[in-house]
Design a protein around this motif. Structure first.
Motif, PDB file in Angstrom:
ATOM      1  N   VAL A  20      -6.283  13.359   3.414  1.00  0.00           N
ATOM      2  CA  VAL A  20      -7.483  13.970   3.776  1.00  0.00           C
ATOM      3  C   VAL A  20      -8.448  14.121   2.201  1.00  0.00           C
ATOM      4  CG1 VAL A  20      -9.135  15.221   4.671  1.00  0.00           C
ATOM      5  CG2 VAL A  20      -7.083  15.057   6.050  1.00  0.00           C
ATOM      6  N   ASP A  21      -8.200  14.127   0.981  1.00  0.00           N
ATOM      7  CA  ASP A  21      -8.568  14.066   0.062  1.00  0.00           C
ATOM      8  C   ASP A  21      -8.339  13.037  -0.488  1.00  0.00           C
ATOM      9  OD1 ASP A  21      -8.519  16.733   0.500  1.00  0.00           O
ATOM     10  OD2 ASP A  21      -7.455  17.456  -0.851  1.00  0.00           O
ATOM     11  N   ALA A  22      -7.580  12.305  -0.267  1.00  0.00           N
ATOM     12  CA  ALA A  22      -6.669  10.577  -0.647  1.00  0.00           C
ATOM     13  C   ALA A  22      -8.355   9.657  -0.138  1.00  0.00           C
ATOM     14  CB  ALA A  22      -6.154   9.635  -0.114  1.00  0.00           C
ATOM     15  N   PHE A  23      -8.760  10.414   0.605  1.00  0.00           N
ATOM     16  CA  PHE A  23     -10.337   9.096   1.145  1.00  0.00           C
ATOM     17  C   PHE A  23     -11.106  10.409   1.547  1.00  0.00           C
ATOM     18  CE2 PHE A  23      -6.573   7.241   2.851  1.00  0.00           C
ATOM     19  CZ  PHE A  23      -7.069   5.729   3.116  1.00  0.00           C
ATOM     20  N   PHE A  24     -11.222  11.536   2.187  1.00  0.00           N
ATOM     21  CA  PHE A  24     -12.527  12.387   1.955  1.00  0.00           C
ATOM     22  C   PHE A  24     -12.617  13.711   1.066  1.00  0.00           C
ATOM     23  CE2 PHE A  24     -11.475  10.007   5.940  1.00  0.00           C
ATOM     24  CZ  PHE A  24     -12.735   9.678   5.884  1.00  0.00           C
ATOM     25  N   PRO A  25     -12.461  13.129  -0.353  1.00  0.00           N
ATOM     26  CA  PRO A  25     -12.245  14.773  -1.529  1.00  0.00           C
ATOM     27  C   PRO A  25     -13.274  15.546  -1.597  1.00  0.00           C
ATOM     28  CG  PRO A  25     -12.643  12.530  -2.181  1.00  0.00           C
ATOM     29  CD  PRO A  25     -13.118  11.970  -0.832  1.00  0.00           C
ATOM     30  N   GLY A  26     -12.778  17.039  -2.296  1.00  0.00           N
ATOM     31  CA  GLY A  26     -14.238  18.074  -1.782  1.00  0.00           C
ATOM     32  C   GLY A  26     -15.151  17.828  -1.189  1.00  0.00           C
ATOM     33  N   LYS A  27     -15.718  19.362  -1.390  1.00  0.00           N
ATOM     34  CA  LYS A  27     -16.503  19.789   0.411  1.00  0.00           C
ATOM     35  C   LYS A  27     -17.946  19.375   0.720  1.00  0.00           C
ATOM     36  CE  LYS A  27     -14.734  24.085  -2.030  1.00  0.00           C
ATOM     37  NZ  LYS A  27     -14.686  25.525  -1.811  1.00  0.00           N
ATOM     38  N   LYS A  28     -18.214  17.845  -0.330  1.00  0.00           N
ATOM     39  CA  LYS A  28     -19.205  17.479  -1.036  1.00  0.00           C
ATOM     40  C   LYS A  28     -19.603  16.045  -0.162  1.00  0.00           C
ATOM     41  CE  LYS A  28     -22.289  19.207  -4.469  1.00  0.00           C
ATOM     42  NZ  LYS A  28     -23.486  19.944  -4.914  1.00  0.00           N
ATOM     43  N   LEU A  29     -20.356  15.377   0.341  1.00  0.00           N
ATOM     44  CA  LEU A  29     -21.193  14.414  -0.668  1.00  0.00           C
ATOM     45  C   LEU A  29     -22.228  13.599  -1.097  1.00  0.00           C
ATOM     46  CD1 LEU A  29     -20.079  10.790  -0.322  1.00  0.00           C
ATOM     47  CD2 LEU A  29     -20.801  10.800   2.401  1.00  0.00           C
ATOM     48  N   THR A  30     -22.604  12.873  -1.797  1.00  0.00           N
ATOM     49  CA  THR A  30     -23.444  13.026  -2.445  1.00  0.00           C
ATOM     50  C   THR A  30     -23.870  11.421  -2.326  1.00  0.00           C
ATOM     51  OG1 THR A  30     -23.850  15.032  -3.999  1.00  0.00           O
ATOM     52  CG2 THR A  30     -25.469  13.264  -4.266  1.00  0.00           C
ATOM     53  N   ASP A  61       1.110  -1.285   0.144  1.00  0.00           N
ATOM     54  CA  ASP A  61       0.161  -0.205   0.021  1.00  0.00           C
ATOM     55  C   ASP A  61       1.498   0.915  -0.131  1.00  0.00           C
ATOM     56  OD1 ASP A  61      -2.086   1.897   0.180  1.00  0.00           O
ATOM     57  OD2 ASP A  61      -2.895   1.583   2.511  1.00  0.00           O
ATOM     58  N   ARG A  62       1.271   1.936  -1.449  1.00  0.00           N
ATOM     59  CA  ARG A  62       2.528   2.668  -1.645  1.00  0.00           C
ATOM     60  C   ARG A  62       2.020   4.125  -2.110  1.00  0.00           C
ATOM     61  NH1 ARG A  62       5.766   0.957   1.446  1.00  0.00           N
ATOM     62  NH2 ARG A  62       7.523   2.766   0.774  1.00  0.00           N
ATOM     63  N   ALA A  63       0.043   3.972  -2.158  1.00  0.00           N
ATOM     64  CA  ALA A  63      -0.069   5.660  -2.275  1.00  0.00           C
ATOM     65  C   ALA A  63       0.293   6.128  -1.932  1.00  0.00           C
ATOM     66  CB  ALA A  63      -1.595   5.379  -2.868  1.00  0.00           C
ATOM     67  N   PRO A  64       0.078   8.048  -1.388  1.00  0.00           N
ATOM     68  CA  PRO A  64       0.120   8.772  -0.443  1.00  0.00           C
ATOM     69  C   PRO A  64      -1.629   8.996   0.504  1.00  0.00           C
ATOM     70  CG  PRO A  64       0.752   9.855  -2.722  1.00  0.00           C
ATOM     71  CD  PRO A  64       0.129   8.396  -3.160  1.00  0.00           C
ATOM     72  N   ILE A  65      -1.230   9.016   1.551  1.00  0.00           N
ATOM     73  CA  ILE A  65      -2.556   8.773   2.923  1.00  0.00           C
ATOM     74  C   ILE A  65      -2.272  10.665   3.136  1.00  0.00           C
ATOM     75  CG2 ILE A  65      -3.301   8.040   4.984  1.00  0.00           C
ATOM     76  CD1 ILE A  65      -0.932   5.844   4.424  1.00  0.00           C
ATOM     77  N   GLU A  81      -7.647  -0.948  -5.556  1.00  0.00           N
ATOM     78  CA  GLU A  81      -8.371  -1.924  -6.993  1.00  0.00           C
ATOM     79  C   GLU A  81      -7.025  -0.356  -7.771  1.00  0.00           C
ATOM     80  OE1 GLU A  81     -13.150  -2.309  -6.179  1.00  0.00           O
ATOM     81  OE2 GLU A  81     -12.510   0.422  -7.188  1.00  0.00           O
ATOM     82  N   LEU A  82      -7.528   0.733  -7.716  1.00  0.00           N
ATOM     83  CA  LEU A  82      -6.319   1.963  -8.120  1.00  0.00           C
ATOM     84  C   LEU A  82      -4.694   1.364  -8.264  1.00  0.00           C
ATOM     85  CD1 LEU A  82      -7.659   5.154  -7.287  1.00  0.00           C
ATOM     86  CD2 LEU A  82      -7.832   4.525  -9.484  1.00  0.00           C
ATOM     87  N   GLN A  83      -4.493   0.574  -7.254  1.00  0.00           N
ATOM     88  CA  GLN A  83      -3.469   0.612  -6.833  1.00  0.00           C
ATOM     89  C   GLN A  83      -3.437  -1.111  -7.394  1.00  0.00           C
ATOM     90  OE1 GLN A  83      -0.444   1.698  -3.039  1.00  0.00           O
ATOM     91  NE2 GLN A  83      -2.999   1.554  -2.714  1.00  0.00           N
ATOM     92  N   ALA A  84      -3.996  -1.605  -7.856  1.00  0.00           N
ATOM     93  CA  ALA A  84      -4.248  -2.922  -7.980  1.00  0.00           C
ATOM     94  C   ALA A  84      -4.610  -2.971  -9.819  1.00  0.00           C
ATOM     95  CB  ALA A  84      -5.586  -3.911  -7.492  1.00  0.00           C
ATOM     96  N   SER A  85      -5.237  -1.923 -10.449  1.00  0.00           N
ATOM     97  CA  SER A  85      -4.812  -1.780 -11.603  1.00  0.00           C
ATOM     98  C   SER A  85      -3.817  -1.327 -12.186  1.00  0.00           C
ATOM     99  CB  SER A  85      -5.994  -0.670 -11.585  1.00  0.00           C
ATOM    100  OG  SER A  85      -6.291  -0.253 -13.016  1.00  0.00           O
ATOM    101  N   ALA A  86      -2.804  -0.165 -11.362  1.00  0.00           N
ATOM    102  CA  ALA A  86      -1.691   0.160 -11.827  1.00  0.00           C
ATOM    103  C   ALA A  86      -0.697  -1.112 -11.352  1.00  0.00           C
ATOM    104  CB  ALA A  86      -1.391   0.866 -11.229  1.00  0.00           C
ATOM    105  N   ALA A  87      -0.691  -2.064 -10.832  1.00  0.00           N
ATOM    106  CA  ALA A  87       0.152  -3.143 -11.043  1.00  0.00           C
ATOM    107  C   ALA A  87       0.097  -4.197 -12.952  1.00  0.00           C
ATOM    108  CB  ALA A  87       0.205  -4.145  -9.965  1.00  0.00           C
ATOM    109  N   ALA A  88      -0.944  -3.743 -12.420  1.00  0.00           N
ATOM    110  CA  ALA A  88      -1.301  -4.731 -13.791  1.00  0.00           C
ATOM    111  C   ALA A  88      -1.394  -4.993 -15.272  1.00  0.00           C
ATOM    112  CB  ALA A  88      -3.308  -5.669 -13.605  1.00  0.00           C
TER     113      ALA A  88
END
Length: 283
Positions: free
Chosen positions: A119-129, A113-117, A271-278
């Motif tokens: 706030v925006d990686a997990f809780f992006p934007g200003k609202k959640l729909t 799990d090498r992707a940056p950790i 999913e993003l990291q697995a796709s990049a590895a594939a």
């Protein structure tokens, strides 16, 4: 006139006049014999010619040639005839392709799990729909002081299980606020154990348009769970200080929306990291 022995027959009475009727009969008989001899000979000749032709055909078939003499040419033997051609059959590799990477593998251990950790990686934007519900994002925080983000016994539980850092984010809608705390560990086993031992709660985070909620003495809803090397905790309450009851569908739905979103964000990270590895070139 004398015809001697074997001459023509004489008529009755011994006179010398030939018996013309007998002579005519003998002549007719001789003619009939000649005719039958000619017919018989023709049949035999025809049969002989047919036999010769048949013999020639059979001989030609046996010898594999056509014509006679200098014009004869050898017919190709069955094995000399061109083979029937066919379309080439597709070929398949006998080596099975490797299975696609499992996305969970990339969020279950810090080594993968090498992707940056952030706030925006997990809780992006200003609202959640979510469906027809829109939640505004309030204050956020990221810290390595895991214990400082908790209330009650949860702080020591996080620390004892090797918590690396905690990210908090608050969302609100219609007077209900939720703070989600995402605790990061090195391994999946650590995160799972922390969620199972959960006691106390994540501390609420107010500000950025969200007033303080869940003060001491109030009843709020607390949840804990984990996925991969992440444990996530949520506290849901009314900004008015009203208690949350077990039959409060509105408060429960709000808390579920935020915890489900957090889970999806963790899974999406894998999913993003697995796709990049594939798709990465072999090296």
């Amino acid at each position: 006139m004398s015809f001697g022995q074997g001459g023509p027959s004489r008529g009755p009475g011994g006179n010398q006049t030939p018996d013309w009727a007998a002579l005519a009969d003998e002549s007719a008989a001789r003619n009939r014999r000649k005719k039958w001899l000619l017919i018989g000979g023709g049949v035999l000749a025809t049969a002989a010619v047919g036999a010769i032709v048949a013999t020639a055909v059979i001989s030609a078939g046996d010898k594999g040639s056509t014509g006679t003499g200098k014009n004869a040419r050898e017919l190709p033997a069955p094995t000399d005839l061109p083979n029937e051609t066919a379309e080439p059959e597709p070929s398949f590799s006998s080596v099975a392709p490797p299975p696609p990477p499992d996305p969970k593998d990339y969020i279950s251990d810090a080594k993968k799990d090498r992707a940056p950790i952030t706030v925006d990686a997990f809780f992006p934007g200003k609202k959640l729909t979510t469906g027809d519900r829109v939640y505004l994002k309030g204050a956020t925080q990221q810290t390595k002081n895991c214990a400082a983000t908790t209330k009650g016994a949860l702080g020591s539980i996080l620390v004892s299980n090797g918590c690396d850092q905690v990210i908090r984010a608050t969302y609100s809608r219609d007077g209900i606020a939720v703070t989600v705390g995402l605790a990061v560990f090195t391994t999946e086993a650590q995160a799972k154990k922390a969620a199972q031992q959960s006691s106390g709660s994540i501390a609420t985070l107010s500000g950025s348009g969200v007033p303080a909620f869940c003060p001491a003495g109030s009843v709020c809803r607390r949840t804990s769970n984990s996925y991969g090397r992440y444990a996530y905790f949520a506290i849901t309450g009314y900004t008015s200080g009203k208690d949350v009851t077990k039959t409060d569908k509105k408060a429960y739905a709000t808390g579920d929306d935020l915890t489900n979103f957090t889970f999806r964000q963790i899974r999406h990270r894998g999913e993003l990291q697995a796709s990049a590895a594939a798709t990465a070139p072999a090296g």
